[in-house]
Design an enzyme around this catalytic site. Structure first.
Site, PDB file in Angstrom:
ATOM      1  N   TRP A  54       0.850  -1.194   0.000  1.00  0.00           N
ATOM      2  CA  TRP A  54       0.000   0.000   0.000  1.00  0.00           C
ATOM      3  C   TRP A  54       0.893   1.254   0.000  1.00  0.00           C
ATOM      4  O   TRP A  54       1.915   1.296   0.684  1.00  0.00           O
ATOM      5  CB  TRP A  54      -0.910  -0.018   1.240  1.00  0.00           C
ATOM      6  CG  TRP A  54      -1.816   1.173   1.300  1.00  0.00           C
ATOM      7  CD1 TRP A  54      -2.784   1.507   0.403  1.00  0.00           C
ATOM      8  CD2 TRP A  54      -1.831   2.182   2.314  1.00  0.00           C
ATOM      9  NE1 TRP A  54      -3.400   2.673   0.791  1.00  0.00           N
ATOM     10  CE2 TRP A  54      -2.839   3.113   1.966  1.00  0.00           C
ATOM     11  CE3 TRP A  54      -1.089   2.396   3.477  1.00  0.00           C
ATOM     12  CZ2 TRP A  54      -3.128   4.236   2.728  1.00  0.00           C
ATOM     13  CZ3 TRP A  54      -1.374   3.513   4.250  1.00  0.00           C
ATOM     14  CH2 TRP A  54      -2.389   4.416   3.875  1.00  0.00           C
ATOM     15  N   ARG A  83      -9.536  -3.501   7.290  1.00  0.00           N
ATOM     16  CA  ARG A  83     -10.150  -2.171   7.322  1.00  0.00           C
ATOM     17  C   ARG A  83     -11.592  -2.238   7.860  1.00  0.00           C
ATOM     18  O   ARG A  83     -12.505  -1.652   7.296  1.00  0.00           O
ATOM     19  CB  ARG A  83     -10.138  -1.509   5.949  1.00  0.00           C
ATOM     20  CG  ARG A  83     -10.139   0.009   6.071  1.00  0.00           C
ATOM     21  CD  ARG A  83     -10.485   0.686   4.771  1.00  0.00           C
ATOM     22  NE  ARG A  83     -10.335   2.138   4.901  1.00  0.00           N
ATOM     23  CZ  ARG A  83     -10.856   3.023   4.086  1.00  0.00           C
ATOM     24  NH1 ARG A  83     -11.535   2.651   3.047  1.00  0.00           N
ATOM     25  NH2 ARG A  83     -10.675   4.308   4.289  1.00  0.00           N
ATOM     26  N   ASP A  97     -13.835   0.985  -5.668  1.00  0.00           N
ATOM     27  CA  ASP A  97     -12.745   0.696  -4.734  1.00  0.00           C
ATOM     28  C   ASP A  97     -12.863  -0.726  -4.178  1.00  0.00           C
ATOM     29  O   ASP A  97     -13.919  -1.374  -4.276  1.00  0.00           O
ATOM     30  CB  ASP A  97     -12.806   1.732  -3.598  1.00  0.00           C
ATOM     31  CG  ASP A  97     -11.450   1.976  -2.944  1.00  0.00           C
ATOM     32  OD1 ASP A  97     -10.518   1.181  -3.166  1.00  0.00           O
ATOM     33  OD2 ASP A  97     -11.340   2.969  -2.189  1.00  0.00           O
ATOM     34  N   MET A  98     -11.822  -1.210  -3.545  1.00  0.00           N
ATOM     35  CA  MET A  98     -11.803  -2.556  -2.948  1.00  0.00           C
ATOM     36  C   MET A  98     -10.652  -2.549  -1.954  1.00  0.00           C
ATOM     37  O   MET A  98      -9.502  -2.522  -2.367  1.00  0.00           O
ATOM     38  CB  MET A  98     -11.558  -3.557  -4.082  1.00  0.00           C
ATOM     39  CG  MET A  98     -11.774  -4.999  -3.765  1.00  0.00           C
ATOM     40  SD  MET A  98     -10.394  -5.732  -2.893  1.00  0.00           S
ATOM     41  CE  MET A  98     -10.853  -7.427  -2.946  1.00  0.00           C
ATOM     42  N   ASN A  99     -10.992  -2.548  -0.659  1.00  0.00           N
ATOM     43  CA  ASN A  99      -9.962  -2.183   0.317  1.00  0.00           C
ATOM     44  C   ASN A  99      -9.553  -3.239   1.322  1.00  0.00           C
ATOM     45  O   ASN A  99      -9.247  -2.913   2.465  1.00  0.00           O
ATOM     46  CB  ASN A  99     -10.436  -0.950   1.095  1.00  0.00           C
ATOM     47  CG  ASN A  99     -10.231   0.316   0.290  1.00  0.00           C
ATOM     48  OD1 ASN A  99      -9.127   0.588  -0.164  1.00  0.00           O
ATOM     49  ND2 ASN A  99     -11.289   1.070   0.084  1.00  0.00           N
ATOM     50  N   ASP A 123      -2.350   5.117  -3.543  1.00  0.00           N
ATOM     51  CA  ASP A 123      -2.806   6.142  -2.598  1.00  0.00           C
ATOM     52  C   ASP A 123      -1.669   7.085  -2.242  1.00  0.00           C
ATOM     53  O   ASP A 123      -1.875   8.021  -1.466  1.00  0.00           O
ATOM     54  CB  ASP A 123      -3.335   5.486  -1.315  1.00  0.00           C
ATOM     55  CG  ASP A 123      -4.789   5.077  -1.466  1.00  0.00           C
ATOM     56  OD1 ASP A 123      -5.369   5.352  -2.527  1.00  0.00           O
ATOM     57  OD2 ASP A 123      -5.338   4.483  -0.513  1.00  0.00           O
TER      58      ASP A 123
HETATM   59  C1  DGJ Z   1      -8.786   3.782  -0.754  1.00  0.00           C
HETATM   60  C2  DGJ Z   1      -8.571   4.538  -2.012  1.00  0.00           C
HETATM   61  O1  DGJ Z   1      -7.405   4.130  -2.633  1.00  0.00           O
HETATM   62  C3  DGJ Z   1      -8.555   6.033  -1.688  1.00  0.00           C
HETATM   63  O2  DGJ Z   1      -8.262   6.764  -2.836  1.00  0.00           O
HETATM   64  C4  DGJ Z   1      -9.883   6.405  -1.123  1.00  0.00           C
HETATM   65  O3  DGJ Z   1     -10.875   6.240  -2.092  1.00  0.00           O
HETATM   66  C5  DGJ Z   1     -10.187   5.563   0.107  1.00  0.00           C
HETATM   67  N1  DGJ Z   1     -10.045   4.156  -0.168  1.00  0.00           N
HETATM   68  C6  DGJ Z   1     -11.570   5.829   0.616  1.00  0.00           C
HETATM   69  O4  DGJ Z   1     -11.925   5.007   1.638  1.00  0.00           O
END
Ligand code: DGJ
Length: 751
Positions: free
Chosen positions: A199, A443, A478-480, A548
């Site tokens: 990340w 997350r 998005d996908m976090n 990011d």
């Molecule tokens: C992760 C993304 O990469 C960011 O740009 C942003 O959209 C955040 N998530 C928001 O939670």
């Protein structure tokens, strides 16, 4: 062009040749992949080993073929149990528990057209003629069928491959692995180049000499991942940006992937790519088939640069599709670093108004607009606008923004759910988790079980609702989180090894449905930044948020990493505020723009907090970008110098040249300022040697600006000595100050 000469198959692109033949034992022997060569007939004895099997403890293939050892043979696919000791292409378990296979040639079919991989994304012909070849093999003992397919993209010097297993038996078998492509070389001296990170830290190039043993690049995050991108290179001997034999390989896939480079003690080198066999198994009932994702291969004899430009052309013409394939992308302002979760309609309208007055074309509302999402612990899954933010609804707010003359886009993370959400409360069984076992959250959220059709249908419906609820022209998808506790309630125990791949297929079904239903929407993929930057995503979403990390110096490294396998036209890049939110570093506004302009330009800051001078700068930047955007978007990209290591001796140099070579933009970026370093060179690339070019640091070639009129060959070989270009400023008559992280853009036009 594909030719069959006796037992020889020859696949030619404009500048490369790939050749293999059927041995008299029935195996597919790989002969050659490299610069284009000519075979007049099927006699390839000049490429055969011509010697007996050396004595030792190698097993020979069979009594009838005592001279053949699969350990030595270069093949198009390898399997276990008959002498090949290398990393295997296919691994199957039969009902009797055995896993030995021996796939022999059955026949072939020639055709035209790009692949159709039944639910998997794949390249398209882009209006060009694509010849294809499918070779069918059968396991000599059981009759299990394997098909190897090849697709020739002549104009890009790309050959793609895919493979398919068909269970032609009367009982079920378990597929433990099926690779997409295998490349064997009889000799070695290769270096494997991988792109790894994490990340805010994506795409760092590693150069790994393949001297002996195996090197594996893979992801097991459930995504293609920011840990290890599926794009890899293999270079032979000495290579650089302009010289040397370089192979590039990528996978049209967004799930767990695997690339293995191996050199045996006999000097044979093999590279394989495909779905990661770790965490994978697939039960194939009689009549079932399994298709491996498309693998993309290219070769260039002119270094990393040549290889990259082949890949760029391929991605631009044969991966991207839809209304946005060729359309210049809007300059945007994104709310994330400006507001994070602290949103109100007043703030949103204020940002949009400022974006419009700066010349941006799109305002993007990032995370925080729905449910009760005031922090990242809740509301994922509840896709209705937060009434505290939008008292009159989302559509009314969007209409006000559209009235400002700017488009509107919005953030979603459809594959996820927070436990603290109405969706989870209604459907606790819709997630990937192991019942009765504590879940390792990522997350604060869980993955929806996209292996399930009902969950896929829900996402299609919920997102269709959002996308049609207001005048929305852009979506950031998005996908976090990475996968954990992998288990689907919808699958029986013996099929749990299918979850990762079925998830990818489910995701593709959802993306396919939504992109077809909303063809006018510009979709941008994102997975905590670059966690899913791959050709699979790009088949649906024409651009990706690459990281990011918006710090210009880190970003230069990251974007340069991407540029080896992906064109500038697919990676979005934003100018953000200083001190930078990820690194705390302060870089000049010019530098932030210079780096971001070599991507799809956006801004991610609060203009209300900037000085008048900075606002004027941004206005000018956006105006300049619009004038030169087609060069960045369609141009050919050249790297030179080294990437922007902080204390680098040499500046990073990038050049992008329009297809007709009449316009170009160059950038010199330095790391730490160097005292007493009064001159830098900028050397262009890719221009017409004999043409006369004007080069200036002013995009409009103003009278007062420093500019030269130089022939292309001089600009490319001698370069220009840049005086004021790196923002050198006089502190007094004696001392000239070269600030850290300075960047200069050079605008070039043919006279
Ligand atoms: C992760 C993304 O990469 C960011 O740009 C942003 O959209 C955040 N998530 C928001 O939670």
């Amino acid at each position: 062009m594909i030719r069959k000469l006796d037992d020889l198959f020859v696949l030619n692109t404009d500048a490369t040749t790939y050749a293999f033949r059927v041995t008299n034992g029935g195996h597919l022997k790989h002969l050659y992949y490299g610069k284009r060569i000519t075979f007049d007939n099927g006699d390839v004895s000049f490429l055969e080993e011509g010697r007996e099997l050396p004595p030792g403890n190698t097993s020979y293939y069979s009594d009838a073929h005592r001279h053949i050892s699969l350990e030595y043979l270069c093949t198009e696919m390898s399997s276990r149990g008959k002498g090949d000791l290398g990393e295997t292409f296919i691994d199957v378990t039969f009902p009797d528990g055995t896993g030995t296979t021996d796939f022999l040639y059955e026949g072939y079919e020639l055709g035209t057209g790009s692949p159709n991989l039944d639910g998997l994304p794949s390249s398209h012909d882009g209006g060009a003629k694509v010849e294809n070849l499918t070779v069918t093999l059968k396991d000599s003992h059981t009759g299990l069928t394997l098909e190897l397919s090849y697709f020739v993209y002549a104009d890009c010097d790309v050959i793609t491959r895919s493979s398919r297993v068909v269970n032609s038996l009367s009982e079920s078998v378990v597929l433990n692995r099926l690779m997409s492509s295998q490349l064997d070389f009889a000799d070695g001296d290769f270096t494997l180049h991988t792109f790894t990170g994490g990340w805010v830290n994506e795409m760092h190039r590693n150069d790994i000499p393949v001297t002996s043993g195996k090197y594996i690049n893979s992801s097991i995050t459930g995504t293609s991942s920011n840990r290890a991108n599926p794009f890899v290179m293999l270079s032979k001997g000495i290579a650089d940006e302009e010289h040397g034999d370089v192979y590039g390989l990528n996978l049209v896939y967004s799930g767990n992937h695997f690339e293995c480079a191996e050199k045996t003690i006999h000097g044979k080198t093999r590279i394989l790519n495909g779905i990661n066999p770790e965490g994978f198994s697939f039960v194939l009932e009689p009549g079932d088939s399994f298709i491996a994702p498309e693998s993309v291969m290219t070769f260039s004899p002119i270094g990393y640069g040549g290889m990259s430009r082949n890949m760029h052309r391929f991605v631009g013409h044969h991966i991207l599709r839809g209304q946005w394939e060729e359309r210049p992308r809007p300059v945007l302002l994104n709310s994330w670093e400006a507001c994070y979760f602290d949103l109100s309609e007043e703030k949103i309208l204020g940002l949009a108004q400022q974006a419009a007055s700066l010349g941006a074309e799109l305002f993007v509302l990032d995370d925080g607009w729905f449910g009760q999402r005031t922090e990242d612990t809740r509301s994922l899954g509840d896709w209705h606008p937060n009434p505290d933010i939008f008292p009159e609804g989302l559509a009314s707010c969007v209409n006000k923004i559209r009235d400002m003359g700017i488009d509107f886009g919005i953030w979603v993370e459809p594959e996820m759910v927070n436990v603290d959400s109405d969706l989870y409360r209604a459907h606790p069984d819709w997630v990937i988790d192991i019942p009765g076992r504590e879940h390792s959250e990522g997350r604060n959220q869980r993955l929806l079980d996209l292996t399930r059709t009902d969950v896929q249908d829900y996402i299609i419906e919920a997102m269709s609702g959002v996308f049609s609820s207001a005048d929305i022209s852009y979506i950031k998808w998005d996908m976090n989180r990475v996968f954990s506790d992998v288990h689907s309630r919808a699958l029986p125990p013996e099929r749990q090894g299918e979850v990762y791949h079925r998830y990818a297929l489910g995701l593709y079904r959802v993306m396919d449905a939504l992109t077809k239903k909303f063809p006018h929407i510009l979709f941008e993929g994102c997975a905590s930044g670059g966690g899913r930057t791959d050709l699979g995503m790009l088949c649906y979403f024409p651009q990706i948020w690459g990281s990011d990390n918006t710090d210009a110096i880190c970003r230069a490294d990251i974007q340069e990493g991407y540029s080896y396998g992906y064109p500038l036209s697919v990676i979005s890049a934003h100018v953000s505020t200083v001190p930078n939110h990820q690194t705390g570093r302060i870089t000049p506004m010019e530098t932030r723009y210079a780096v971001a302009s070599f991507g799809l330009l956006g801004y991610e800051l609060d203009p209300g907090k900037l000085s008048e001078e900075e606002l004027t700068q941004i206005k000018e930047q956006i105006a300049t970008y619009k004038e030169w955007r087609d060069v960045y978007f369609h141009g050919e990209f050249y790297r030179a110098g080294s990437s922007a290591g902080l204390a680098n001796a040499e500046p990073t140099t990038w050049t992008v040249v329009s297809p007709d070579k009449s316009r170009a933009i160059g950038m010199n970026l330095q790391g730490l300022g160097k005292p007493y370093s009064h001159f830098e060179f900028y050397k262009a690339a890719g221009l017409k040697p004999g043409s006369l070019y004007e080069i200036s640091t002013s995009p409009s070639f103003d009278e007062g600006s420093e500019k030269y009129i130089v022939r292309g060959d001089a600009l490319m070989n001698a370069g220009i000595r840049t005086r004021t270009f790196l923002h050198g400023t006089h502190i007094n008559d004696e001392i000239r100050h070269y600030p850290d992280f300075a960047a200069t853009l050079f605008y070039i036009r043919e006279r």
